[in-house]
Design an enzyme around this catalytic site. Structure first.
Site, mmCIF file in Angstrom:
data_model
loop_
_atom_site.group_PDB
_atom_site.id
_atom_site.type_symbol
_atom_site.label_atom_id
_atom_site.label_comp_id
_atom_site.label_asym_id
_atom_site.label_seq_id
_atom_site.Cartn_x
_atom_site.Cartn_y
_atom_site.Cartn_z
ATOM 1 N N ASP A 148 0.859 -1.191 0.000
ATOM 2 C CA ASP A 148 0.000 0.000 0.000
ATOM 3 C C ASP A 148 0.892 1.236 0.000
ATOM 4 O O ASP A 148 2.123 1.134 0.103
ATOM 5 C CB ASP A 148 -0.991 -0.019 1.178
ATOM 6 C CG ASP A 148 -2.318 0.668 0.800
ATOM 7 O OD1 ASP A 148 -2.277 1.690 0.077
ATOM 8 O OD2 ASP A 148 -3.387 0.192 1.231
ATOM 9 N N ASN B 261 -18.347 -7.700 -2.614
ATOM 10 C CA ASN B 261 -18.246 -7.313 -1.215
ATOM 11 C C ASN B 261 -19.279 -8.045 -0.336
ATOM 12 O O ASN B 261 -20.457 -8.015 -0.689
ATOM 13 C CB ASN B 261 -18.489 -5.796 -1.151
ATOM 14 C CG ASN B 261 -17.887 -5.167 0.059
ATOM 15 O OD1 ASN B 261 -17.249 -5.833 0.873
ATOM 16 N ND2 ASN B 261 -18.107 -3.875 0.203
ATOM 17 N N VAL C 250 -6.435 -0.641 -6.029
ATOM 18 C CA VAL C 250 -6.245 0.764 -5.609
ATOM 19 C C VAL C 250 -7.463 1.569 -6.056
ATOM 20 O O VAL C 250 -8.379 1.053 -6.702
ATOM 21 C CB VAL C 250 -4.924 1.368 -6.157
ATOM 22 C CG1 VAL C 250 -3.735 0.509 -5.757
ATOM 23 C CG2 VAL C 250 -4.972 1.572 -7.657
ATOM 24 N N HIS D 75 -12.946 -9.493 -10.660
ATOM 25 C CA HIS D 75 -13.917 -8.663 -9.947
ATOM 26 C C HIS D 75 -14.506 -9.450 -8.776
ATOM 27 O O HIS D 75 -15.305 -10.361 -8.973
ATOM 28 C CB HIS D 75 -15.012 -8.218 -10.943
ATOM 29 C CG HIS D 75 -15.994 -7.253 -10.369
ATOM 30 N ND1 HIS D 75 -17.216 -7.001 -10.942
ATOM 31 C CD2 HIS D 75 -15.937 -6.458 -9.272
ATOM 32 C CE1 HIS D 75 -17.863 -6.107 -10.217
ATOM 33 N NE2 HIS D 75 -17.117 -5.763 -9.205
ATOM 34 N N GLU E 14 -10.442 3.726 -7.592
ATOM 35 C CA GLU E 14 -11.084 3.522 -8.902
ATOM 36 C C GLU E 14 -10.769 4.714 -9.818
ATOM 37 O O GLU E 14 -11.606 5.591 -10.066
ATOM 38 C CB GLU E 14 -12.597 3.360 -8.684
ATOM 39 C CG GLU E 14 -13.404 2.994 -9.915
ATOM 40 C CD GLU E 14 -13.267 1.547 -10.360
ATOM 41 O OE1 GLU E 14 -12.304 0.868 -9.989
ATOM 42 O OE2 GLU E 14 -14.146 1.107 -11.121
HETATM 43 N N1 LIG Z 1 -15.837 -1.574 -2.270
HETATM 44 C C1 LIG Z 1 -16.379 -2.519 -2.994
HETATM 45 O O1 LIG Z 1 -17.452 -3.050 -2.698
HETATM 46 C C2 LIG Z 1 -15.681 -3.005 -4.241
HETATM 47 C C3 LIG Z 1 -16.129 -4.170 -4.863
HETATM 48 C C4 LIG Z 1 -15.472 -4.627 -6.006
HETATM 49 C C5 LIG Z 1 -14.405 -3.916 -6.502
HETATM 50 N N2 LIG Z 1 -13.970 -2.759 -5.882
HETATM 51 C C6 LIG Z 1 -12.827 -2.030 -6.474
HETATM 52 O O2 LIG Z 1 -11.701 -2.133 -5.617
HETATM 53 C C7 LIG Z 1 -10.874 -0.969 -5.765
HETATM 54 C C8 LIG Z 1 -10.662 -0.334 -4.400
HETATM 55 O O3 LIG Z 1 -11.928 0.015 -3.862
HETATM 56 P P1 LIG Z 1 -12.172 0.185 -2.293
HETATM 57 O O4 LIG Z 1 -13.610 0.316 -2.086
HETATM 58 O O5 LIG Z 1 -11.403 -0.880 -1.560
HETATM 59 O O6 LIG Z 1 -11.467 1.586 -2.063
HETATM 60 P P2 LIG Z 1 -10.706 2.134 -0.789
HETATM 61 O O7 LIG Z 1 -10.717 3.623 -0.923
HETATM 62 O O8 LIG Z 1 -11.227 1.506 0.447
HETATM 63 O O9 LIG Z 1 -9.218 1.609 -0.990
HETATM 64 C C9 LIG Z 1 -8.359 2.124 -1.967
HETATM 65 C C10 LIG Z 1 -6.911 1.676 -1.732
HETATM 66 O O10 LIG Z 1 -6.084 2.414 -2.649
HETATM 67 C C11 LIG Z 1 -5.005 2.972 -1.923
HETATM 68 N N3 LIG Z 1 -4.623 4.230 -2.560
HETATM 69 C C12 LIG Z 1 -5.072 5.459 -2.278
HETATM 70 N N4 LIG Z 1 -4.488 6.382 -3.084
HETATM 71 C C13 LIG Z 1 -3.649 5.714 -3.873
HETATM 72 C C14 LIG Z 1 -2.753 6.109 -4.885
HETATM 73 N N5 LIG Z 1 -2.620 7.366 -5.269
HETATM 74 N N6 LIG Z 1 -2.036 5.146 -5.490
HETATM 75 C C15 LIG Z 1 -2.194 3.860 -5.128
HETATM 76 N N7 LIG Z 1 -3.016 3.424 -4.168
HETATM 77 C C16 LIG Z 1 -3.738 4.344 -3.545
HETATM 78 C C17 LIG Z 1 -5.505 3.172 -0.510
HETATM 79 O O11 LIG Z 1 -4.442 3.243 0.414
HETATM 80 C C18 LIG Z 1 -6.392 1.940 -0.324
HETATM 81 O O12 LIG Z 1 -5.656 0.816 0.096
HETATM 82 C C19 LIG Z 1 -11.594 -0.067 -6.757
HETATM 83 O O13 LIG Z 1 -11.082 -0.286 -8.038
HETATM 84 C C20 LIG Z 1 -13.045 -0.548 -6.649
HETATM 85 O O14 LIG Z 1 -13.773 -0.243 -7.797
HETATM 86 C C21 LIG Z 1 -14.572 -2.311 -4.749
#
Ligand SMILES: NC(=O)c1ccc[n+]([C@@H]2O[C@H](COP(=O)([O-])OP(=O)(O)OC[C@H]3O[C@@H](n4cnc5c(N)ncnc54)[C@H](O)[C@@H]3O)[C@@H](O)[C@H]2O)c1
Length: 386
Positions: free
Chosen positions: A15, A126, A73, A123, A75
């Site tokens: 991270d 959650n 990371v 994919h 979206e």
């Molecule tokens: N939340 C859900 O239900 C879900 C479901 C399926 C897929 N996703 C996908 O998973 C991914 C993350 O979503 P999330 O909900 O866990 O988001 P989140 O905001 O909880 O986590 C994002 C992560 O990215 C990291 N991050 C932040 N800025 C960054 C940067 N500049 N460079 C690299 N890493 C960075 C953060 O430290 C964190 O670990 C997205 O692509 C989202 O679409 C999420």
């Protein structure tokens, strides 16, 4: 990470900062709270598992020996592409690159790589440690080797892997959007939102469109809806009521209010949201409309079935059994209904098509039947071929 540790893999958590890693570690621990509470695992067992099989790092260089990288990371296309470009210079050439994006096109993400064949969408749903589905998305150039390794990986972590092609919302999000999204049209016509919720629950879905929207986030749904509108035009036109709902800033559970108010222990309908709907209906001179639960659900289902046919026609999906499994394991579509396509076959494709034609006359393009479905209705075909 929970799944990797449980099923015998060594994992590295990367991270951007030590603080973010600590948050990640706390989140991983939380995913094991249930087995610990149930006694199938101990705190000591978890500590040992994490110590022996999980490393953490803020340096991408440490991923150089990985067989598979799963990126989750923010979206954001640019952030994701920058990381993948760096990883391409670090990882072994045969390492598979899996992205957990919810909606960004895999083909475009992979376009920054010298070898786009190694990239694929993985994919997860959650909560990832519990939901059974893994939607695997092939970009235009994803190689057969990358695909087969990904399916094998999905099975190794005990998921139900289904394979689809790249397109807006891939399969599950677009299918769910088609099923649930039509509810806004009903509200615009003056149907009681509580009745719509109840109709879905009585059909066997785990929740209705308003509850689901509050869970995923009204803002997220709005942006996904906009993506669909841009891609598919009038058929996915956003309802004016949804624009107003989005502007309220009530985004659901995360803002403590959406369609429901979550400030007390038990959610109750949010009166401020109800007022927005009422004001809209008054301004348009819409009177309350009575519909039976069956009429409500049928309306939602014909649209969902039509969208499924479009996705087959566009080559996003090719196997009805995968599509049905995806809805059952990824969204809780009632298993005893067999899935969207099995349900459609039992209902009769001609009935579905006739329903769409009628609705198209009344409501326009939103219900425009897909030509594949029209042909099936004329020839008496079903989605499942025996
Ligand atoms: N939340 C859900 O239900 C879900 C479901 C399926 C897929 N996703 C996908 O998973 C991914 C993350 O979503 P999330 O909900 O866990 O988001 P989140 O905001 O909880 O986590 C994002 C992560 O990215 C990291 N991050 C932040 N800025 C960054 C940067 N500049 N460079 C690299 N890493 C960075 C953060 O430290 C964190 O670990 C997205 O692509 C989202 O679409 C999420």
């Amino acid at each position: 990470i929970n799944l990797l540790l449980r099923y015998g893999f060594d994992a590295i958590l990367w991270d951007i900062s030590e603080e973010a890693i600590q948050k990640g570690i706390a989140a991983i621990r939380k995913t094991f709270a249930y087995p610990i509470k149930k006694g199938s695992m101990t705190e000591e067992g978890l500590a040992k598992l994490m110590q022996e099989h999980l490393k953490t790092t803020t340096s991408l260089e440490d991923l150089k020996g990985a067989d598979l990288v799963i990126e989750a990371v923010l979206e954001n296309m640019k952030i994701k592409q920058d990381i993948w470009k760096k990883l391409e210079g670090i990882c072994r050439p045969d390492a598979v690159f899996g992205t957990n994006t919810s909606a960004l096109p895999i083909t475009e993400l992979a376009s920054v790589l010298t070898d786009p064949g190694r990239m694929i969408g993985l994919h997860f749903f959650n909560p990832a440690e519990r939901m059974q589905l893994l939607e695997i998305i092939c970009g235009k150039r994803t190689s057969d080797q990358t695909l087969s390794s990904s399916v094998a990986f999905g099975r190794a972590i005990r998921k139900v892997p289904i394979v689809v092609n790249d397109g807006p919302g891939f399969y599950v999000s677009r299918q769910l959007g088609a099923l649930m999204g039509g509810s806004s049209l009903l509200l615009e016509e003056g149907v009681d939102p509580a009745k719509v919720e109840q109709a879905f629950m009585d059909f066997g879905l785990p929740m209705g469109p308003a509850t689901l929207s509050d869970l995923t986030g009204i803002d997220i749904n709005y942006h996904v809806g906009k993506t669909f509108e841009k891609a598919f035009g009038k058929r996915w036109e956003m309802s004016p009521l949804m624009e107003l709902v989005y502007q309220t800033g009530f985004y659901g559970r995360k803002t403590k209010a959406g369609w429901f108010d979550y400030s007390e222990e038990k959610p109750v309908p949010n009166p401020k949201m109800a007022a927005v709907v009422q004001k809209y209906l008054q301004e348009k001179g819409v009177k309350p409309k009575e519909m039976t639960e069956k009429e409500i659900v049928d309306r939602m289902l014909v649209r969902a079935i039509n969208e499924a046919a479009y996705m087959i026609q566009e080559g996003i999906c090719d196997r009805p059994q995968d599509m049905d499994l995806a809805m059952i394991y990824g969204t809780g579509f009632p298993p005893y209904r067999g899935g969207i396509l099995r349900y459609a076959d039992a209902w009769g494709i001609k009935n579905v098509y006739d329903g769409l034609v009628k609705l198209e006359k009344e409501y326009g393009e939103r219900f425009k039947p897909c030509s594949l479905l029209k042909g099936m209705a004329e020839k008496g075909q079903t989605f499942y071929k025996y």
